[in-house]
Design a protein around this motif. Structure first.
Motif, PDB file in Angstrom:
ATOM      1  N   SER A  73      81.349  37.814  36.595  1.00 42.11           N
ATOM      2  CA  SER A  73      80.743  39.118  36.345  1.00 42.11           C
ATOM      3  C   SER A  73      79.742  39.408  37.465  1.00 42.11           C
ATOM      4  O   SER A  73      79.011  38.523  37.895  1.00 42.11           O
ATOM      5  N   VAL A  74      79.730  40.661  37.931  1.00 42.39           N
ATOM      6  CA  VAL A  74      78.839  41.055  39.019  1.00 42.39           C
ATOM      7  C   VAL A  74      77.787  42.019  38.484  1.00 42.39           C
ATOM      8  O   VAL A  74      78.111  43.018  37.853  1.00 42.39           O
ATOM      9  N   GLY A  75      76.521  41.691  38.735  1.00 42.93           N
ATOM     10  CA  GLY A  75      75.436  42.567  38.308  1.00 42.93           C
ATOM     11  C   GLY A  75      75.418  43.855  39.120  1.00 42.93           C
ATOM     12  O   GLY A  75      75.638  43.833  40.333  1.00 42.93           O
ATOM     13  N   LYS A  76      75.133  44.968  38.464  1.00 44.42           N
ATOM     14  CA  LYS A  76      75.128  46.269  39.134  1.00 44.42           C
ATOM     15  C   LYS A  76      73.747  46.910  39.157  1.00 44.42           C
ATOM     16  O   LYS A  76      73.598  48.058  39.575  1.00 44.42           O
ATOM     17  N   THR A  77      72.725  46.189  38.729  1.00 47.67           N
ATOM     18  CA  THR A  77      71.383  46.765  38.639  1.00 47.67           C
ATOM     19  C   THR A  77      70.766  46.956  40.017  1.00 47.67           C
ATOM     20  O   THR A  77      70.794  46.045  40.855  1.00 47.67           O
ATOM     21  N   ASP A  78      70.216  48.130  40.251  1.00 53.96           N
ATOM     22  CA  ASP A  78      69.514  48.441  41.495  1.00 53.96           C
ATOM     23  C   ASP A  78      68.050  48.054  41.309  1.00 53.96           C
ATOM     24  O   ASP A  78      67.203  48.882  40.967  1.00 53.96           O
ATOM     25  N   PHE A  79      67.750  46.774  41.557  1.00 59.81           N
ATOM     26  CA  PHE A  79      66.388  46.283  41.346  1.00 59.81           C
ATOM     27  C   PHE A  79      65.392  46.967  42.277  1.00 59.81           C
ATOM     28  O   PHE A  79      64.286  47.307  41.874  1.00 59.81           O
ATOM     29  N   ASN A 114      72.287  40.411  42.956  1.00 55.85           N
ATOM     30  CA  ASN A 114      71.558  40.554  44.214  1.00 55.85           C
ATOM     31  C   ASN A 114      70.141  41.028  43.936  1.00 55.85           C
ATOM     32  O   ASN A 114      69.919  42.193  43.629  1.00 55.85           O
ATOM     33  N   THR A 115      69.194  40.116  44.017  1.00 60.72           N
ATOM     34  CA  THR A 115      67.795  40.481  43.793  1.00 60.72           C
ATOM     35  C   THR A 115      67.336  41.525  44.805  1.00 60.72           C
ATOM     36  O   THR A 115      66.709  42.520  44.462  1.00 60.72           O
ATOM     37  N   HIS A 116      67.661  41.300  46.066  1.00 55.28           N
ATOM     38  CA  HIS A 116      67.360  42.280  47.124  1.00 55.28           C
ATOM     39  C   HIS A 116      68.649  43.073  47.398  1.00 55.28           C
ATOM     40  O   HIS A 116      69.236  42.960  48.473  1.00 55.28           O
ATOM     41  N   ASN A 117      69.034  43.855  46.427  1.00 55.07           N
ATOM     42  CA  ASN A 117      70.363  44.463  46.434  1.00 55.07           C
ATOM     43  C   ASN A 117      70.591  45.493  47.528  1.00 55.07           C
ATOM     44  O   ASN A 117      71.731  45.839  47.836  1.00 55.07           O
ATOM     45  N   ARG A 118      69.537  45.995  48.164  1.00 50.12           N
ATOM     46  CA  ARG A 118      69.732  47.008  49.207  1.00 50.12           C
ATOM     47  C   ARG A 118      69.736  46.415  50.619  1.00 50.12           C
ATOM     48  O   ARG A 118      69.767  47.161  51.600  1.00 50.12           O
ATOM     49  N   GLU A 119      69.720  45.101  50.728  1.00 53.24           N
ATOM     50  CA  GLU A 119      69.811  44.483  52.051  1.00 53.24           C
ATOM     51  C   GLU A 119      71.140  44.852  52.702  1.00 53.24           C
ATOM     52  O   GLU A 119      72.207  44.633  52.127  1.00 53.24           O
ATOM     53  N   SER A 120      71.076  45.407  53.892  1.00 50.05           N
ATOM     54  CA  SER A 120      72.275  45.885  54.576  1.00 50.05           C
ATOM     55  C   SER A 120      72.329  45.280  55.975  1.00 50.05           C
ATOM     56  O   SER A 120      71.742  44.217  56.222  1.00 50.05           O
ATOM     57  N   TRP A 121      73.004  45.964  56.895  1.00 49.21           N
ATOM     58  CA  TRP A 121      73.191  45.472  58.255  1.00 49.21           C
ATOM     59  C   TRP A 121      72.864  46.572  59.255  1.00 49.21           C
ATOM     60  O   TRP A 121      72.998  47.766  58.967  1.00 49.21           O
ATOM     61  N   VAL A 122      72.454  46.155  60.442  1.00 48.52           N
ATOM     62  CA  VAL A 122      72.054  47.115  61.472  1.00 48.52           C
ATOM     63  C   VAL A 122      73.187  48.083  61.790  1.00 48.52           C
ATOM     64  O   VAL A 122      72.971  49.292  61.915  1.00 48.52           O
ATOM     65  N   HIS A 123      74.399  47.565  61.909  1.00 51.62           N
ATOM     66  CA  HIS A 123      75.526  48.426  62.288  1.00 51.62           C
ATOM     67  C   HIS A 123      75.872  49.449  61.206  1.00 51.62           C
ATOM     68  O   HIS A 123      76.501  50.469  61.493  1.00 51.62           O
ATOM     69  N   ALA A 124      75.472  49.186  59.959  1.00 55.19           N
ATOM     70  CA  ALA A 124      75.866  50.048  58.845  1.00 55.19           C
ATOM     71  C   ALA A 124      74.852  51.136  58.524  1.00 55.19           C
ATOM     72  O   ALA A 124      75.168  52.086  57.812  1.00 55.19           O
ATOM     73  N   VAL A 125      73.642  51.003  59.032  1.00 56.07           N
ATOM     74  CA  VAL A 125      72.577  51.973  58.734  1.00 56.07           C
ATOM     75  C   VAL A 125      72.217  52.710  60.017  1.00 56.07           C
ATOM     76  O   VAL A 125      71.695  52.104  60.959  1.00 56.07           O
ATOM     77  N   PRO A 126      72.507  54.024  60.101  1.00 57.03           N
ATOM     78  CA  PRO A 126      72.309  54.781  61.348  1.00 57.03           C
ATOM     79  C   PRO A 126      70.929  54.627  61.972  1.00 57.03           C
ATOM     80  O   PRO A 126      70.819  54.384  63.183  1.00 57.03           O
ATOM     81  N   LYS A 127      69.860  54.736  61.185  1.00 58.58           N
ATOM     82  CA  LYS A 127      68.514  54.665  61.771  1.00 58.58           C
ATOM     83  C   LYS A 127      68.203  53.254  62.288  1.00 58.58           C
ATOM     84  O   LYS A 127      67.502  53.097  63.291  1.00 58.58           O
ATOM     85  N   ALA A 128      68.733  52.235  61.615  1.00 60.84           N
ATOM     86  CA  ALA A 128      68.536  50.859  62.078  1.00 60.84           C
ATOM     87  C   ALA A 128      69.316  50.609  63.361  1.00 60.84           C
ATOM     88  O   ALA A 128      68.829  49.947  64.282  1.00 60.84           O
TER      89      ALA A 128
END
Length: 393
Positions: free
Chosen positions: A228-234, A179-193
């Motif tokens: 294999s799944v990459g675990k790097t926090d780019f 995941n190049t943009h590995n921190r992409e999340s969802w509105v329901h999962a992030v309190p401030k969003a």
């Protein structure tokens, strides 16, 4: 039908046929002249499938079938009636690369910011509105500040494999999912969003698209394909270096090249993202269940991008066969990064799964469907490769 006129018997049906033949002949001549001018004007450019795609992208499936029906009558019976081909706008777009239905094509070459929206619809099951095209934007600085996300773990709905000898890569890892943009999340999962209903704030260091990658890897493993799944926090790396978010692909490319060197059996590379579009544009109901729609992004600055598109097309077709409407299609991009690490392999693709409002359960269902489709393509290719290998005496 005959009519007597001044002592002559005139075959009106024959005259009509002659008139139709003359019109058809003149029309064909005009087309040949037009194509000749086109080839001369673009003599320095290669007429590839990209240009053919530009010709046909504005035509629906039924219009294409109707056009082919002039030569193969069977196709006319499959086409819908009442649709017309806009020949003038199609010819204008082919010559000028300007799509009259898309204002971005007027401005994209003049205003640098519009290059981010330079999207080619390479394959689509339906006509897409401008607002439905893939959209990717850089998050604001406050979204990159680490904050705890919230998520409910979804349970697997995957069915048991059929009886028979299971296929297996015998422990070899052949797929690398990252995941190049590995921190992409969802509105329901992030309190401030969620509180501000701001999709730009849907970023999180733990609850993010890496969960989809893990689910996809599990699905492939259940189909006997080592992954294999990459675990790097780019994103974290860029934050630590105070570097621009735009350098994400340059950062992930380093890891892709490293894993390729460490493990020569890796031949397939999938970069998982989520779109920035809202729920209405990223969700579909199939057999009573909601799924996060997916689509493929091909970097057209890669000189061999057509090979990557062929790989994406196989998966798109396999997905659509079992889950009609799940794939929105294949989109080519020249703006932004424009390459997306896809030059490393013809089997490297970027897949967007859902958008900012989809639930993790919906994304997991899509990951399972995607895993089944990819497994079907992979094992079919392996059968072909096995037949090509010479028998050892």
């Amino acid at each position: 039908m005959y009519r007597r006129y001044r002592g002559f018997v005139v075959n009106l049906y024959g005259a009509g046929m002659q008139r139709s033949f003359v019109i058809l002949s003149l029309g064909t001549a005009v087309i040949f002249i037009f194509m000749g001018i086109l080839f001369v004007s673009q003599a320095d450019r290669r007429l590839s499938s990209q240009h053919i795609g530009k010709m046909t992208v504005t035509m629906s499936n039924s219009v294409l079938l109707h056009t082919m029906g002039y030569e193969i009558p069977y196709f006319k019976t499959m086409a819908k009636h009442g649709e017309n081909i806009d020949v003038s706008s199609l010819a204008f777009r082919l010559v000028t690369s300007i799509n009259l239905k898309d204002p971005r094509s007027f401005l994209g070459n003049e205003l640098p910011g519009f290059s981010l929206y330079d999207t080619e619809v390479l394959v689509s099951g339906k006509e897409l509105a401008l607002s439905e095209l893939p959209f990717e934007s850089s998050p604001p600085p406050e979204a990159l500040k680490d904050a705890p996300g919230e998520v409910r773990e979804a349970t697997s709905e995957k069915e048991a494999p059929p009886n028979g000898e299971p296929l297996s890569t015998n422990g070899q890892k052949v797929f690398f999912i990252y995941n190049t943009h590995n921190r992409e999340s969802w509105v329901h999962a992030v309190p401030k969003a969620r509180k501000q209903n701001d999709p730009n704030l849907a970023m999180d260091s733990k609850v993010n698209v890496t969960l989809i990658s893990k689910r996809l890897a599990q699905s492939l493993e259940k189909n006997g394909i080592g992954s294999s799944v990459g675990k790097t926090d780019f994103t974290g790396r860029l934050i630590d270096r105070h570097a621009s978010y735009a350098l994400s692909y340059a950062e992930s490319l380093k890891t892709v090249k490293e894993v390729m060197t460490e493990n020569r059996s890796l031949n397939y590379f999938i970069d998982i993202h989520r779109d920035s579009l809202r729920r209405d544009s990223t969700t579909v109901k199939i057999n009573g269940k909601t799924y996060a729609q997916l689509h493929f992004v091909i970097g057209m600055r890669n000189k061999n991008w057509e090979k990557n598109q062929q790989f994406a097309l196989k998966i798109h077709n396999a997905v659509e066969k079992k889950y009609p409407g799940l794939s929105k299609g294949i989109f080519g991009k020249k703006g932004g990064n424009g390459e997306y690490n896809q030059s490393v392999s013809p089997n490297a693709i970027l897949i967007e799964v859902g958008g900012v409002d989809n639930t993790l359960e919906e994304c997991y269902r899509t990951a399972d469907a995607l895993g089944d489709a990819i497994a079907e393509i992979y094992w079919e290719a392996e059968k072909v490769n096995a037949k090509k290998k010479p028998k050892q005496s």
